[in-house]
Design a protein around this motif. Structure first.
Motif, PDB file in Angstrom:
ATOM      1  N   PRO A  62       2.393  -0.052  33.591  1.00 32.36           N
ATOM      2  CA  PRO A  62       2.805   0.979  34.260  1.00 32.36           C
ATOM      3  C   PRO A  62       2.987   0.643  35.990  1.00 32.36           C
ATOM      4  N   GLU A  63       2.836  -0.545  36.304  1.00 31.59           N
ATOM      5  CA  GLU A  63       3.315  -0.679  37.537  1.00 31.59           C
ATOM      6  C   GLU A  63       4.429  -0.789  38.040  1.00 31.59           C
ATOM      7  N   LEU A  64       5.284  -1.438  36.994  1.00 34.30           N
ATOM      8  CA  LEU A  64       6.443  -2.066  36.962  1.00 34.30           C
ATOM      9  C   LEU A  64       7.443  -0.256  37.320  1.00 34.30           C
ATOM     10  N   HIS A  65       8.993  -0.734  38.088  1.00 35.82           N
ATOM     11  CA  HIS A  65       9.342   0.646  38.247  1.00 35.82           C
ATOM     12  C   HIS A  65      10.990   0.537  37.629  1.00 35.82           C
ATOM     13  N   SER A  66      11.455  -1.244  37.883  1.00 35.68           N
ATOM     14  CA  SER A  66      12.695  -0.748  37.041  1.00 35.68           C
ATOM     15  C   SER A  66      13.208  -2.435  36.166  1.00 35.68           C
ATOM     16  N   LEU A  67      13.779  -2.647  34.960  1.00 37.20           N
ATOM     17  CA  LEU A  67      14.460  -4.224  34.622  1.00 37.20           C
ATOM     18  C   LEU A  67      16.152  -3.966  34.181  1.00 37.20           C
ATOM     19  N   ARG A  68      16.448  -5.243  35.455  1.00 36.49           N
ATOM     20  CA  ARG A  68      17.584  -4.656  35.033  1.00 36.49           C
ATOM     21  C   ARG A  68      18.193  -5.725  34.062  1.00 36.49           C
TER      22      ARG A  68
END
Length: 186
Positions: free
Chosen positions: A101-107
């Motif tokens: 949950p501390e992550l914002h995005s993956l691309r």
């Protein structure tokens, strides 16, 4: 007079002793507080290092999954990908974001066409969503992309800490951002 002088000297001596005792206790308290603070800072630094090491391993793991490799190869070949492969990558990235949950995005970003994002999953409020193709961005000068393009397989670029931005503007509420990037070599 002699009695008053002796009493004054005695009181002055007591006052000096009280002050020295107080000063000694204060310095001991400061040394103890400094030692506790150093212990806390050291523990926090170790925790940050451990999280960075975990993220490095995670980025390498994600880049080596068949879902990422297949979509990267399809997009590199003709700019498109099968819907089934897109859904598989979406499920993988969404599951990873939900578990972290501390992550914002993956691309996934291609180096062709101005370093355009090929695929992105991001957190929007409580939801984790795949970003529609029309919202994918080109970021040819993004430092994490430029640096990752110079790396070999299994190597990871870690950015400096910055603030999360969208379309060049600092996003509110303020959130620190560290980006981890690794090449997907096909």
């Amino acid at each position: 007079r002699l009695t008053l002088s002796v009493l004054a000297i005695y009181l002055l001596g007591v006052a000096v002793l009280v002050w020295l005792d107080h000063d000694s206790r204060l310095n001991a308290g400061l040394r103890e507080a400094r030692a506790q603070l150093e212990t806390l800072v050291s523990a926090q630094a170790e925790a940050v290092d451990a999280r960075r090491a975990f993220r490095r391993k995670s980025v390498v793991f994600l880049a080596s999954t068949s879902e990422v490799e297949v979509v990267a190869q399809e997009r590199a070949a003709d700019g498109a990908g099968s819907a089934q492969d897109q859904r598989a990558l979406e499920r993988l990235f969404a599951a990873y974001l939900k578990a972290n949950p501390e992550l914002h995005s993956l691309r996934l970003t291609g180096l062709r066409n101005g370093a355009r994002e090929l695929f992105r999953v991001e957190r929007r409020g409580e939801a984790v969503l795949a970003v529609p193709p029309q919202e994918l961005r080109a970021e040819p000068e993004a430092q994490e992309i430029v640096q990752a393009a110079r790396l070999g397989q299994g190597e990871v670029f870690v950015s400096d800490v910055t603030l999360l931005r969208e379309h060049g503007e600092v996003r509110r509420p303020l959130r620190p951002l560290v980006q981890f990037s690794t090449p997907v070599l096909n």
